[in-house]
Design a protein around this motif. Structure first.
Motif, PDB file in Angstrom:
ATOM      1  N   ALA A  53      -7.856   0.259  -9.137  1.00  0.00           N
ATOM      2  CA  ALA A  53      -8.827   0.931  -8.186  1.00  0.00           C
ATOM      3  C   ALA A  53      -9.619  -0.074  -7.329  1.00  0.00           C
ATOM      4  CB  ALA A  53      -9.949   1.229  -9.285  1.00  0.00           C
ATOM      5  N   GLU A  54      -9.941   0.519  -6.122  1.00  0.00           N
ATOM      6  CA  GLU A  54     -10.389  -0.530  -5.079  1.00  0.00           C
ATOM      7  C   GLU A  54     -11.432   0.260  -4.164  1.00  0.00           C
ATOM      8  OE1 GLU A  54      -7.310  -0.649  -1.530  1.00  0.00           O
ATOM      9  OE2 GLU A  54      -6.926  -2.003  -3.165  1.00  0.00           O
ATOM     10  N   LYS A  55     -12.187  -0.211  -3.456  1.00  0.00           N
ATOM     11  CA  LYS A  55     -12.884   0.547  -2.433  1.00  0.00           C
ATOM     12  C   LYS A  55     -12.036   0.647  -1.123  1.00  0.00           C
ATOM     13  CE  LYS A  55     -17.101   0.494  -4.261  1.00  0.00           C
ATOM     14  NZ  LYS A  55     -17.599   1.770  -4.769  1.00  0.00           N
ATOM     15  N   GLY A  56     -11.880   2.010  -0.695  1.00  0.00           N
ATOM     16  CA  GLY A  56     -11.013   2.351   0.071  1.00  0.00           C
ATOM     17  C   GLY A  56     -11.727   2.295   1.587  1.00  0.00           C
ATOM     18  N   VAL A  57     -11.004   2.574   2.560  1.00  0.00           N
ATOM     19  CA  VAL A  57     -11.395   2.402   3.987  1.00  0.00           C
ATOM     20  C   VAL A  57     -12.882   3.198   4.396  1.00  0.00           C
ATOM     21  CG1 VAL A  57     -10.802   3.086   6.393  1.00  0.00           C
ATOM     22  CG2 VAL A  57      -8.880   2.394   4.695  1.00  0.00           C
ATOM     23  N   SER A  58     -12.898   4.253   3.736  1.00  0.00           N
ATOM     24  CA  SER A  58     -14.385   4.966   3.816  1.00  0.00           C
ATOM     25  C   SER A  58     -15.442   4.309   2.815  1.00  0.00           C
ATOM     26  CB  SER A  58     -14.108   6.518   3.861  1.00  0.00           C
ATOM     27  OG  SER A  58     -13.471   6.997   4.685  1.00  0.00           O
ATOM     28  N   GLY A  59     -15.197   3.256   2.085  1.00  0.00           N
ATOM     29  CA  GLY A  59     -16.210   2.960   1.029  1.00  0.00           C
ATOM     30  C   GLY A  59     -16.303   3.564  -0.056  1.00  0.00           C
ATOM     31  N   PHE A  60     -15.365   4.579  -0.565  1.00  0.00           N
ATOM     32  CA  PHE A  60     -15.145   5.101  -1.743  1.00  0.00           C
ATOM     33  C   PHE A  60     -14.063   4.462  -2.664  1.00  0.00           C
ATOM     34  CE2 PHE A  60     -17.315   8.175   1.125  1.00  0.00           C
ATOM     35  CZ  PHE A  60     -18.558   8.555   0.537  1.00  0.00           C
ATOM     36  N   THR A  61     -14.521   4.641  -4.128  1.00  0.00           N
ATOM     37  CA  THR A  61     -13.575   4.238  -5.052  1.00  0.00           C
ATOM     38  C   THR A  61     -12.191   5.200  -5.025  1.00  0.00           C
ATOM     39  OG1 THR A  61     -15.148   3.280  -6.400  1.00  0.00           O
ATOM     40  CG2 THR A  61     -13.000   3.589  -7.449  1.00  0.00           C
ATOM     41  N   VAL A  62     -11.066   4.398  -4.848  1.00  0.00           N
ATOM     42  CA  VAL A  62      -9.716   5.048  -4.748  1.00  0.00           C
ATOM     43  C   VAL A  62      -8.915   4.621  -5.830  1.00  0.00           C
ATOM     44  CG1 VAL A  62     -10.104   6.185  -2.516  1.00  0.00           C
ATOM     45  CG2 VAL A  62      -8.623   3.748  -2.734  1.00  0.00           C
ATOM     46  N   PHE A  63      -7.876   5.116  -6.482  1.00  0.00           N
ATOM     47  CA  PHE A  63      -6.856   4.614  -7.045  1.00  0.00           C
ATOM     48  C   PHE A  63      -5.527   4.572  -6.496  1.00  0.00           C
ATOM     49  CE2 PHE A  63      -9.725   6.706 -10.445  1.00  0.00           C
ATOM     50  CZ  PHE A  63      -9.976   5.531 -11.271  1.00  0.00           C
ATOM     51  N   LYS A  64      -5.012   3.378  -6.663  1.00  0.00           N
ATOM     52  CA  LYS A  64      -3.622   2.960  -5.971  1.00  0.00           C
ATOM     53  C   LYS A  64      -2.503   2.815  -6.743  1.00  0.00           C
ATOM     54  CE  LYS A  64      -5.286   2.652  -1.561  1.00  0.00           C
ATOM     55  NZ  LYS A  64      -5.033   1.104  -0.957  1.00  0.00           N
ATOM     56  N   TYR A  65      -1.217   3.099  -6.428  1.00  0.00           N
ATOM     57  CA  TYR A  65      -0.193   3.135  -7.455  1.00  0.00           C
ATOM     58  C   TYR A  65       0.868   2.728  -6.786  1.00  0.00           C
ATOM     59  CZ  TYR A  65      -3.118   6.419  -9.934  1.00  0.00           C
ATOM     60  OH  TYR A  65      -4.165   7.018 -11.007  1.00  0.00           O
ATOM     61  N   ARG A  66       1.487   1.594  -7.153  1.00  0.00           N
ATOM     62  CA  ARG A  66       2.689   1.042  -6.448  1.00  0.00           C
ATOM     63  C   ARG A  66       4.052   1.806  -7.123  1.00  0.00           C
ATOM     64  NH1 ARG A  66       3.608  -2.820  -3.098  1.00  0.00           N
ATOM     65  NH2 ARG A  66       1.530  -3.711  -3.115  1.00  0.00           N
ATOM     66  N   LEU A  67       4.712   2.320  -6.292  1.00  0.00           N
ATOM     67  CA  LEU A  67       6.092   2.694  -7.088  1.00  0.00           C
ATOM     68  C   LEU A  67       7.437   2.130  -6.278  1.00  0.00           C
ATOM     69  CD1 LEU A  67       3.811   5.569  -6.413  1.00  0.00           C
ATOM     70  CD2 LEU A  67       5.544   6.684  -7.447  1.00  0.00           C
ATOM     71  N   LYS A  68       8.086   2.072  -7.283  1.00  0.00           N
ATOM     72  CA  LYS A  68       9.698   1.282  -6.476  1.00  0.00           C
ATOM     73  C   LYS A  68      10.869   2.276  -6.790  1.00  0.00           C
ATOM     74  CE  LYS A  68       8.643  -3.410  -6.820  1.00  0.00           C
ATOM     75  NZ  LYS A  68       8.794  -3.718  -5.050  1.00  0.00           N
ATOM     76  N   ARG A  69      11.680   2.571  -5.822  1.00  0.00           N
ATOM     77  CA  ARG A  69      12.743   3.333  -6.018  1.00  0.00           C
ATOM     78  C   ARG A  69      13.812   2.974  -7.207  1.00  0.00           C
ATOM     79  NH1 ARG A  69      17.429   5.315  -2.892  1.00  0.00           N
ATOM     80  NH2 ARG A  69      17.183   7.458  -2.682  1.00  0.00           N
TER      81      ARG A  69
END
Length: 511
Positions: A177-193
């Motif tokens: 979880a991190e603060k996104g470009v607009s300042g709100f909390t977003v969840f990020k997921y890294r995916l590998k093929r």
């Protein structure tokens, strides 16, 4: 009720016929795969393109026409899934909906769902929450469940302004979880093929969208600028990145017409319809009546065949309509930019630089029209196409009958003509681009017999149509239709030929 926003530009969806259609399909249990599942979906290979989100819903590939994450909820917590914790994600769509997305093809950073204003400007307006699709992706990481990844690209060829390409299975390797470009909390997921899958088609899609060579000299491996020598409206280059030194296709003369053998007498031209300008009324058009009182084509994309038929009747030389009539769709020559290219195991092959929508005409099989009993050294000629329209209509020798409503005026000389094609097209020494199209056990083209100037099915024109939406640079193939052990060599022994089509259900033998 399916949502009220257009996936293209946020306009009301009340007039979207595709959304109405999938609503009806859901109501009537007509979705192809209504039960969600992990992993691949049968019949949808890497590189398959959908021309709208609604098409994915109709198949059951991704069950939401608007949401980015499709997941299996608690209702799947039953015996066959007893070892899993739900929800679990099954598919995601990357289409630039979130301002924090990052896509490097093999390695994807995907922004979770929620908090987006859905107005098309990608802005985040509130914090995301670890629930629903977000929790489903987290659970996929913890339980090593792969996710189908689909990428959306802008395209004028789609009625929603985008096409969606299936790029294979990915594993979720990390989330945070991190603060996104607009300042709100977003969840990020890294995916590998996942490894071992067909090559990504994303670059091919981008190539067709804006990276086509600016000049002939920019084409890699170019060995011939135009194999048709100017006979086609669109040049057909040939490339060879396999052989050293590279060489061009040889041993034939390009022919953009049918060369009729002296032993073949063509039927008289039939009287055509009385339509003026264009055929518009299926109730009064005599050509439409031959097609079961229906128009076989729709106008979209320059004309597309609605469905495969025993035979398609088109307007001919004595019809009152003009050249732009929709019932002349197959008579207009090449409309897609084709390339003949060298392969490591299959010799020459054909691909398109353009998107090809399902039902679009590709080309006619051209060469020398002759009687089959005239053929010499047939076992050494791999470019003979039997005109087996009548045999297909009767379902002989394992041919698949199509059972479409057509009015078929036929006459056969004897019993032999009903079981063995009387005529064929020999493209061994002269022919067009169709002679380079290879066989596949899972083809993306199909053969369609077409009648226009006459109504003798034994001398029908042989057309190739797209059986599916075909992405750029995917090899074009059709099923040659050989029954195993059906070809006898000059030594009297059964001729065998291995198949290298690479399809998942390849029969391993062409002959």
């Amino acid at each position: 009720m399916i949502g009220d926003l257009n996936e293209k530009d946020g306009k009301p969806a009340s007039k979207r016929p595709d959304l109405k259609a999938i609503s009806k399909m859901i109501e009537t249990n007509a979705i192809l795969y209504p039960e969600k599942r992990f992993g691949p979906i049968p019949g949808v290979d890497v590189g398959h393109q959908f021309f709208s989100r609604a098409e994915m819903v109709a198949v059951g590939f991704h069950s939401h026409w608007l949401n980015g994450i499709d997941y299996m909820g608690q209702s799947y917590n039953r015996r066959e899934y007893s070892g899993y914790t739900f929800p679990l994600a099954v598919a995601i769509v990357l289409s630039g909906q979130y301002e924090d997305d990052l896509d490097n093809s093999e390695d994807v950073v995907y922004t979770g769902q929620g908090g987006n204003n859905l107005l098309g400007n990608k802005r985040q307006v509130q914090d995301q929450v670890m629930e629903r699709g977000n929790l489903a992706l987290k659970n996929c990481m913890e339980q090593c469940v792969p996710v189908r990844v689909i990428r959306g690209h802008r395209s004028a060829n789609s009625y929603v302004g985008k096409v969606y390409t299936y790029d294979g299975l990915y594993k979720v390797v990390h989330y945070w979880a991190e603060k996104g470009v607009s300042g709100f909390t977003v969840f990020k997921y890294r995916l590998k093929r996942l490894e071992g899958q067909p090559t990504l088609t994303t670059n091919q899609v981008q190539y067709a969208r804006g990276r086509v060579p600016n000049s002939i000299s920019e084409i890699r491996g170019l060995v011939c600028e135009d194999i048709s020598g100017g006979q086609e409206d669109i040049p057909i280059p040939a490339t060879n990145l396999v052989d050293d030194p590279p060489f061009a296709p040889t041993g034939f003369t390009y022919l953009n017409s049918i060369n009729v053998s002296k032993s073949v007498k063509l039927p008289s031209t039939v009287v055509g319809c009385k339509c003026k300008g264009a055929c518009t009324d299926r109730r009064t058009c005599s050509c439409a009546m031959l097609n079961g009182s229906e128009f076989p084509y729709v106008h979209r994309d320059g004309g597309r065949l609605i469905e495969a038929k025993d035979v398609v009747f088109e307007c001919g030389p004595k019809c009152g309509c003009g050249p732009d009539c929709v019932i002349r769709t197959s008579q207009r020559g090449l409309k897609y930019r084709l390339e003949v290219f060298r392969t490591p195991k299959k010799g020459w092959a054909v691909r398109s630089w353009d998107y090809i929508p399902s039902g679009a005409p590709i080309c006619e099989y051209k060469g020398i029209l002759m009687r089959t009993d005239e053929l010499d050294n047939v076992s050494d000629n791999n470019y003979i196409f039997d005109i087996d329209c009548l045999q297909t209509m009767r379902g002989l020798d394992g041919r698949e009958r199509r059972f479409r409503d057509v009015s078929m005026p036929t006459s056969t000389d004897d019993q032999k003509s009903e079981s063995v094609p009387k005529y064929c097209i020999d493209a061994g020494s002269v022919g067009n681009v169709a002679r380079f199209i290879n066989h596949s056990c899972e083809p993306n083209l199909f053969v369609q017999c077409v009648l226009s100037s006459h109504h003798d099915a034994e001398l029908a024109r042989v057309m190739l149509f797209a059986a599916d939406n075909i992405p750029p640079l995917q090899e074009l193939t059709y099923d040659y239709g050989y029954a195993l052990d059906s070809v006898i060599g000059p030594d009297g022994k059964i001729k065998e030929m291995l198949c290298f089509c690479g399809a998942a259900d390849c029969r391993k033998r062409l002959l």
